[in-house]
Design a protein around this motif. Structure first.
Motif, short mmCIF file in Angstrom:
data_model
loop_
_atom_site.label_atom_id
_atom_site.label_comp_id
_atom_site.label_asym_id
_atom_site.label_seq_id
_atom_site.Cartn_x
_atom_site.Cartn_y
_atom_site.Cartn_z
N THR A 1 -46.36 -24.00 27.02
CA THR A 1 -47.44 -24.43 26.13
C THR A 1 -46.92 -24.63 24.71
OG1 THR A 1 -49.05 -23.21 27.46
CG2 THR A 1 -49.71 -23.83 25.22
N LEU A 2 -46.12 -23.67 24.24
CA LEU A 2 -45.55 -23.79 22.90
C LEU A 2 -44.68 -25.04 22.78
CD1 LEU A 2 -44.92 -22.57 20.08
CD2 LEU A 2 -43.05 -21.31 21.15
N VAL A 3 -43.84 -25.28 23.79
CA VAL A 3 -42.96 -26.45 23.76
C VAL A 3 -43.76 -27.75 23.85
CG1 VAL A 3 -41.14 -27.64 25.04
CG2 VAL A 3 -40.97 -25.19 24.62
N LEU A 4 -44.84 -27.73 24.61
CA LEU A 4 -45.68 -28.93 24.73
C LEU A 4 -46.23 -29.34 23.37
CD1 LEU A 4 -47.08 -30.97 26.67
CD2 LEU A 4 -49.01 -29.36 26.77
N VAL A 5 -46.73 -28.36 22.61
CA VAL A 5 -47.26 -28.66 21.27
C VAL A 5 -46.13 -29.13 20.35
CG1 VAL A 5 -48.44 -27.72 19.25
CG2 VAL A 5 -49.15 -27.01 21.53
N ALA A 6 -44.99 -28.43 20.42
CA ALA A 6 -43.86 -28.79 19.57
C ALA A 6 -43.35 -30.19 19.89
CB ALA A 6 -42.74 -27.76 19.73
N ASN A 7 -43.25 -30.52 21.18
CA ASN A 7 -42.78 -31.86 21.57
C ASN A 7 -43.75 -32.94 21.10
OD1 ASN A 7 -40.50 -30.86 22.78
ND2 ASN A 7 -41.31 -30.94 24.86
N GLY A 8 -45.06 -32.62 21.16
CA GLY A 8 -46.05 -33.57 20.67
C GLY A 8 -45.89 -33.84 19.19
N LEU A 9 -45.56 -32.81 18.45
CA LEU A 9 -45.35 -32.99 17.01
C LEU A 9 -44.06 -33.78 16.75
CD1 LEU A 9 -46.55 -29.51 15.80
CD2 LEU A 9 -47.49 -31.70 15.09
N THR A 10 -43.03 -33.51 17.52
CA THR A 10 -41.78 -34.26 17.36
C THR A 10 -42.03 -35.76 17.51
OG1 THR A 10 -40.51 -32.40 18.25
CG2 THR A 10 -39.43 -34.55 18.24
N THR A 11 -42.90 -36.10 18.44
CA THR A 11 -43.21 -37.51 18.72
C THR A 11 -44.15 -38.11 17.70
OG1 THR A 11 -42.94 -37.10 21.09
CG2 THR A 11 -44.14 -39.09 20.45
N ASN A 12 -45.14 -37.32 17.25
CA ASN A 12 -46.26 -37.88 16.49
C ASN A 12 -46.17 -37.71 14.98
OD1 ASN A 12 -47.67 -38.79 18.84
ND2 ASN A 12 -48.28 -36.66 19.24
N VAL A 13 -45.13 -37.04 14.48
CA VAL A 13 -45.00 -36.89 13.02
C VAL A 13 -43.64 -37.43 12.57
CG1 VAL A 13 -46.66 -35.02 12.72
CG2 VAL A 13 -44.31 -34.47 13.35
#
Length: 791
Positions: free
Chosen positions: A252-264
């Motif tokens: 779950t933590l990595v999912l949120v982090a990966n989403g931020l890597t892509t979207n910011v």
């Protein structure tokens, strides 16, 4: 618009949806919980068609900690499915979407919702990653006007953060309503967020966690060291960093982090959200944390004993968890004030100091640079991480504690430059982010370059904001503060708010002052817990040294102080929260009224340390048993229920359950869901009693006790439990003492006795148990290890 929420529809019954439904049921709202129909479920077979939603709700209700205040509240939830029951949202005032995190599916759901939704009703999404405005594309003007994001944090009952994310089309009335409703009725810290990736809480909170995950490699630190440094010592949860990751789930933590890597893509710290190598290997091994029984930590059996193992991040092998020592922690452990303690830790010259400077300076720079991207006001960032991640101090509050100007210089030297608005603030002569004036907390408003009251806090009474200006008396363990309008407040600030001589002195002093010059007294505090009970270390010390006269005097003083609370000439209102155990519970039992926070873990727990309640608690249960008996009742059944509550040391899991156990009184005591409103409500209740012409109760001499009838029941029950190996021989002895006091002794027939008669029996039994070796062993176990010993 005078909007009322009587019925809510929750679309999606997964982990979040079922628990959101439970929390609305907690506050008295009728809930319609819907989910998909299982494949091949036949038409007309309601049980088969609702299997997914019913199983999900049943799983939630059985989970620990419970998402519901009282199991009976689940009756407020009606289940159904999207095919048969979506039309029923026409009867709802608010529809909350909590389906899978896919934009196309959410848009399909909203297209169907619009067919049945009543115009003017609220429609929100609990998404944590999908832009809010994209979900409303193609919808009607009325839909868009009443649509926004409402991001609850999991678990919704316990984590106080609720982010409100409006779109450009959202009506201001809707936004304002949700901000107030979330705080006042759902008990949330409502934070207005912009529609940006991960919003506010996760954007900053996950950044902080990911920064630590990278730093642990750079500094060669262990998971035990990091969790020691990032836990309660700096005002963070006990789970700190790595245990929190295990609980949340590494995936779950990595999912949120990966989403931020892509979207910011323009984030200056984008690289921080990328996964470190050891995390990638853990994901490959499916070491995800609690859900897979191993993550950064795991339990194992060695020689039949449970041991805790920690992951070596260099070798990815598990080894016995090691105790952590740093010179800076030793130097700071006796500093009670959190702000002073953090300042000391950051200034330290050892490895821990290097770690703190690195993490705090990175946090300060990152948070300041998120303005105005994710919010225009920095206090919202502090509110979000405190309510969503359990931090006692937000980043900007911590920065204030260290000194803003000097910290900026240190940050520059470390290569961590804050945002330009911070330099502008300092250049304009404003040296702190926050300040307190006239009992209100103000924040520096960047746009106007002035201090403003934090919106929405005007109706709160917060002791931290008024203590400095309104304190009229204090000693080493208590402070008496003038709340205005003739009402005083007494707060404790001992360790765990334990009740010892200084607290009893404070209570008596507060009542003295109130009786002479004021209208009433509230007893409340802003500690982590209201009170963990009497100072057991003091009891143990006196008992071990066989200072029985002093121990007798201490128990008498406690009892007399509780009776003073009951019979003072002014109303005394208690406002407990979280733990109110032992003596903390007894104090509430003797008040004129309790205004309880909904999260209340209340109980008479003395049995666990080899004692019975000795501060009037046993007497009070006998008194309440007498008052609740109705003609025709089977008296021994009522006695058994009260006896077992104390004998089994039952602790409520909410304020509502405290009514079921008889700790709170139906028709007199009340529950407040919003933590920030408890003290203001307690003051108001105290003022009402005073202004209506308060008359103290008459001292009781008419308490009906059952004598040998109930005493025999207590003895038989204890011996039966012992024969079945459910309790120890010492438990039998404690049970017999408890039964003796609650029965009024071995009277030959039911009789009327006074409170003082019962108090004397109670004190005598308490002192006798203090002389028992096994009681001393239990007390020692609690003091030295915090563990209940069953000997």
């Amino acid at each position: 618009m005078n909007r009322k929420i009587k019925k809510v529809a929750v679309l999606g019954s997964g982990v979040m949806g079922s628990r959101i439904a439970c929390h609305f049921a907690n506050i008295g709202v009728e809930v319609l919980l819907l989910d998909i129909v299982p494949k091949d479920a036949p038409e007309g077979d309601k049980k088969a068609r609702n299997k997914i939603v019913n199983d999900a709700l049943d799983f939630a209700l059985k989970s620990n900690p419970s998402p519901i205040y009282r199991r009976s509240f689940a009756k407020r939830i009606t289940t159904g499915n999207f095919d048969d029951n979506l039309k029923d949202i026409a009867t709802c005032d608010w529809t909350i979407e909590v389906v899978v995190e896919r934009l196309d599916i959410k848009q399909q759901v909203f297209e169907k919702v619009e067919k049945y939704r009543k115009p003017g009703t609220l429609i929100t999404s609990n998404t944590s990653g999908i832009p809010i405005h994209l979900m409303a594309e193609g919808r009607s003007e009325d839909f868009k006007k009443h649509f926004c994001g409402t991001h609850f944090f999991n678990p919704p009952r316990y984590l106080r953060l609720l982010e409100i994310i409006p779109t450009a089309d959202t009506s201001k009335e809707v936004t304002d309503f949700l901000m107030l409703y979330g705080e006042q009725f759902l008990g949330k810290t409502t934070v207005l967020a912009k529609d940006t990736p991960a919003f506010i809480g996760n954007r900053v909170g996950v950044y902080s966690m990911m920064h630590v995950l990278h730093l642990v490699e750079e500094m060669g630190m262990t998971v035990e060291e990091v969790d020691k440094l990032t836990g309660p010592v700096i005002g963070r949860p006990k789970s700190a960093t790595f245990r929190t990751s295990d609980v949340v789930g590494l995936d779950t933590l990595v999912l949120v982090a990966n989403g931020l890597t892509t979207n910011v893509p323009l984030d200056e710290e984008k690289a921080t959200f990328q996964t470190p190598g050891f995390i990638t290997k853990m994901l490959e091994n499916k070491w995800l944390g609690s859900k897979t029984n191993q993550g950064f930590f795991k339990k194992d059996k060695v020689d039949g004993k449970t041991v805790f193992l920690a992951l070596d991040l260099k070798t990815l092998e598990y080894k016995p968890s090691q105790k952590v020592k740093f010179a800076s922690l030793e130097a700071a452990k006796n500093i009670d004030d959190l702000r002073t303690r953090i300042k000391t830790l950051v200034a330290s010259k050892d490895k821990a100091g290097d770690f703190y400077r690195n993490t705090f300076y990175a946090l300060f720079a990152y948070a300041s640079n998120r303005i105005p991207e994710i919010t225009d006001d920095f206090y919202k960032i502090d509110d979000a991480v405190k309510a969503g991640f359990g931090w006692e101090l937000g980043g900007f509050e911590t920065w204030d504690a260290l000194g803003v100007a000097n910290t900026v210089k240190d940050m520059e030297a470390a290569g961590r430059k804050p945002a330009q608005w911070v330099y502008d603030m300092l250049a304009a002569g404003f040296t702190t982010f926050y300040k307190v004036e006239d009992g209100k907390k103000l924040y520096y408003d960047i746009a106007s370059r002035s201090y403003k009251v934090i919106p929405g806090t005007e109706s709160f009474i917060l002791l931290d904001n008024i203590r400095a200006a309104n304190t009229i008396w204090k000693n080493s363990g208590t402070t008496i503060t003038d709340l205005g309008d003739g009402i005083l407040n007494l707060e404790f600030h001992t360790k765990m708010n334990a009740i010892g001589g200084e607290v009893l002195e404070g209570i008596n002093k507060a009542i003295d002052l109130a009786e002479k010059e004021y209208k009433g007294l509230v007893i409340s505090n802003e500690g982590a817990n209201f009170s963990a009970g009497a100072n057991v270390a003091m009891i143990f010390m006196l008992a071990v040294e066989q200072e029985y006269d002093e121990l007798d005097m201490a128990v008498r003083m406690f009892q007399n102080t509780m009776m003073r609370i009951r019979y003072s000439s002014i109303p005394v209102v208690l406002a407990p929260h979280n733990m109110a155990l032992g003596g903390g519970c007894e104090m509430c039992l003797h008040s004129d009224k309790v205004v309880a926070h909904a999260e209340l873990y209340m109980g008479l727990v003395e049995f666990g340390v080899g004692l019975i309640p000795g501060g009037g608690g046993t007497k009070e249960f006998a008194l309440r048993l007498s008052d609740e008996l109705q003609e025709g009742d089977i008296e021994l059944n009522n006695f058994r229920d009260r006896f077992l509550t104390v004998g089994q040391a039952k602790v409520s899991t909410s304020a509502y359950e405290a009514f079921d156990y008889g700790y709170l009184r139906k028709g007199r005591d009340i529950v407040v869901v919003s933590r920030n409103r408890v003290l203001s409500e307690a003051k108001e209740q105290c003022l009402v009693m005073a202004d209506e012409g308060y008359t103290p109760p008459v001292k009781r001499t008419d308490i009906r006790v059952l004598g040998k009838q109930s005493l025999g029941l207590g003895y038989i029950g204890a011996n039966s439990m012992f024969s079945g190996n459910y309790i120890s021989e010492h438990d039998v002895k404690i049970s017999q003492k408890l039964a003796y006091v609650m029965s009024g002794g071995d009277l030959s027939q039911p009789s009327l006795v006074s409170e003082q008669y019962l108090l004397d029996l109670e004190r005598e039994a308490f002192l006798q148990l203090c002389a028992e070796k096994k009681t001393l062993e239990r007390l020692q176990s609690i003091i030295t290890g915090g563990k209940v010993l069953r000997n």
